[in-house]
Design a protein around this motif. Structure first.
Motif, mmCIF file in Angstrom:
data_model
loop_
_atom_site.group_PDB
_atom_site.id
_atom_site.type_symbol
_atom_site.label_atom_id
_atom_site.label_comp_id
_atom_site.label_asym_id
_atom_site.label_seq_id
_atom_site.Cartn_x
_atom_site.Cartn_y
_atom_site.Cartn_z
ATOM 1 N N ASP A 11 4.120 -9.361 18.978
ATOM 2 C CA ASP A 11 4.470 -10.786 19.050
ATOM 3 C C ASP A 11 3.757 -11.401 20.243
ATOM 4 O O ASP A 11 3.653 -10.771 21.293
ATOM 5 N N ASP A 12 3.269 -12.626 20.068
ATOM 6 C CA ASP A 12 2.511 -13.267 21.149
ATOM 7 C C ASP A 12 3.402 -14.018 22.130
ATOM 8 O O ASP A 12 2.925 -14.496 23.165
ATOM 9 N N ASP A 36 -0.933 -9.169 19.763
ATOM 10 C CA ASP A 36 -1.490 -9.680 18.511
ATOM 11 C C ASP A 36 -1.946 -8.503 17.650
ATOM 12 O O ASP A 36 -1.797 -7.338 18.031
ATOM 13 N N ASP A 55 5.303 -10.300 14.212
ATOM 14 C CA ASP A 55 5.342 -11.735 13.937
ATOM 15 C C ASP A 55 4.221 -12.057 12.956
ATOM 16 O O ASP A 55 3.297 -11.249 12.752
ATOM 17 N N LEU A 56 4.276 -13.245 12.337
ATOM 18 C CA LEU A 56 3.214 -13.649 11.413
ATOM 19 C C LEU A 56 2.159 -14.508 12.094
ATOM 20 O O LEU A 56 0.966 -14.294 11.927
ATOM 21 N N VAL A 57 2.602 -15.489 12.870
ATOM 22 C CA VAL A 57 1.656 -16.430 13.491
ATOM 23 C C VAL A 57 1.290 -15.930 14.888
ATOM 24 O O VAL A 57 2.113 -15.939 15.812
ATOM 25 N N MET A 58 0.037 -15.473 15.028
ATOM 26 C CA MET A 58 -0.452 -14.949 16.312
ATOM 27 C C MET A 58 -1.939 -15.281 16.440
ATOM 28 O O MET A 58 -2.632 -15.435 15.430
ATOM 29 N N ASP A 62 -3.605 -12.524 12.885
ATOM 30 C CA ASP A 62 -2.204 -12.814 12.564
ATOM 31 C C ASP A 62 -1.553 -11.645 11.830
ATOM 32 O O ASP A 62 -2.169 -10.602 11.564
ATOM 33 N N THR A 83 9.877 -13.523 11.127
ATOM 34 C CA THR A 83 9.289 -14.855 10.961
ATOM 35 C C THR A 83 10.299 -15.941 11.314
ATOM 36 O O THR A 83 11.514 -15.693 11.329
#
Length: 455
Positions: A11-12, A36, A55-58, A62, A83
């Motif tokens: 996770d970022d 990431d 996580d999805l958004v990184m 991603d 998410t």
């Protein structure tokens, strides 16, 4: 005892990553972290990882790209996607690409713990089944299906072609005992990259009120008695194959839900509105005519056309009697290992009986018949009396009784005619007439009972 499970948290967001790491360590897991997807891949190269939380958004790489890269690896660890709330569609897409499950932020600690445990348990089962998978993949192949029959060979050729098309629904038709599940397993193991998940569901054996939960699962509290979440057969099949056997017995109400699953490739557990993607191959099988059931209003026509994309019809054994000798050889070889007996073979008279028999139970009945005969024999050839086939023609020699007198109709050729051959056939047919009772047969022929062991 310390927990040896190694989890990689990706996770970022530093704060969330710190909190997640603390939660996992408090449970007892060994934790590694990455900011990431690229850093996660670097860590995977350096040390073994049992599970990934991502996580999805990184930035840089991603979560979806990370899933695709991890799936390329041998013995890839399961991935649970975490998410943001409201991003269910993205989570479903992640599962389509190979993620095991997903959690929505904010999640409850118990949900995190339970989801991780399920993923780890699933991975353990997969690893433990690797040896079984190898054995089964050798057993259930198109080459292992014993046949010399032209029609059966054509069925196998068609099945081999559709094996690579995992999204195509296959419909297997055939009488009971003809080998529909064997063919379904061969298709499953022939598919490239398929794991060992082959889930067979007998639609005729499950009560109607339980079938939806059996297929799709349910969440806790969905109905009275649902005190915990339950995985359905479609979830258990995952990237493998689900066989819906006796599909003609599926209730009409559930047929509509199955149609949606096949069309949209998603399903929902009872009590949940969260779509779960279908990643498994679907094979259906039946010993009934679905077209006739459609005409009778007992099977949905739209579902019939949806599952009948690639039909395969296994001919009954009575239409491929040229396979009986080679099947007998194959089954006897298996029985020699199973029973630890030499089993010399089958007498010509017994083979003639089998060739003249209708075999309503098909290959399953043939195997059961030979297993019984193999148990009854005392290191001798299997004879007609050992077969116990109801209504079967006795073949080359047939007794006709008249009171205490017995006449025999023999069909020996001049080349075969000898005192020993005549004696053998008389003993065979008399034993058959007496239902395998050697004492009764000996009394009828007025000979010593031991004569039946020497024949």
């Amino acid at each position: 005892m310390p927990n040896t499970i190694r989890i990689l948290a990706v996770d970022d967001e530093p704060v969330f990553r710190f909190l997640l790491e603390k939660q996992l360590r408090d449970i007892g897991y060994t934790v590694h972290t990455a900011v990431d997807g690229l850093q996660a891949l670097e860590l995977l190269e350096q040390q073994p990882i049992d599970l990934i939380l991502s996580d999805l958004v990184m930035p840089r790489m991603d979560g979806l790209a990370l899933i695709e890269e991890v799936q390329k690896r041998k013995a890839a660890p399961p991935i649970i996607v975490i998410t943001a709330h409201g991003s269910v569609e993205s989570a479903v897409e992640a599962m389509r690409r190979g993620a095991y499950d997903y959690l929505e932020k904010p999640y409850q600690p118990d949900d995190l713990r339970i989801t991780i445990k399920r993923a780890i348990d699933y991975q353990h089962i997969v690893r433990e089944n690797e040896q079984i998978k190898g054995l089964l993949s050798d057993r259930y192949t198109f080459q292992s299906v014993v046949t010399v029959n032209a029609a059966m060979k054509q069925v196998l050729e068609l099945a081999a072609r559709v094996a690579a098309a995992r999204q195509t629904t296959v419909a297997i038709y055939g009488e009971s005992g003809s080998g529909k599940e064997v063919l379904a397993r061969a298709i499953h193991f022939a598919g490239k990259g398929l794991p060992a998940e082959f889930v067979a569901v007998n639609c005729a054996a499950i009560p109607e009120h339980l079938m939806e939960s059996e297929l799709f699962g349910h969440v806790r509290g969905a109905f009275t008695g649902a005190d915990r979440d339950r995985e359905g057969k479609f979830s258990l099949a995952r990237k493998g194959t689900i066989l819906l056997d006796e599909i003609g017995d599926m209730p009409l109400a559930l047929q509509a839900k199955l149609l949606r699953v096949l069309q949209e490739r998603v399903f929902e557990k009872i009590g949940s509105n969260t779509p779960i993607p279908v990643s498994c191959r679907v094979i259906v099988a039946t010993n009934r005519s679905l077209a006739e059931l459609v005409a009778a209003g007992r099977f949905r026509e739209d579902l019939y056309h949806r599952i009948n994309v690639f039909p395969l019809t296994i001919p009954p054994l009575c239409q491929r009697k040229d396979d009986i000798p080679i099947l007998c050889d194959h089954i006897l070889e298996q029985l020699r290992q199973h029973l630890g007996k030499p089993l010399p073979g089958i007498s010509p008279q017994a083979m003639e009986v089998m060739l003249n028999y209708r075999w309503p139970g098909n290959v399953r009945e043939l195997r059961n018949c030979l297993e019984r005969a193999a148990i009854l024999t005392d290191n001798e050839l299997i004879r007609p009396a050992h077969l116990a086939l109801a209504g079967a023609s006795p073949g080359a020699a047939e007794p006709a009784a008249d009171g205490d007198r017995v006449s025999y109709h023999l069909s020996l050729s001049p080349e075969e005619l000898s005192l020993d051959a005549l004696t053998e056939q008389i003993l065979d047919v008399t034993l058959q007439r007496c239902g395998g009772n050697k004492s009764k047969a000996a009394q009828l022929l007025k000979v010593n009972r031991k004569a039946f062991y020497r024949a």
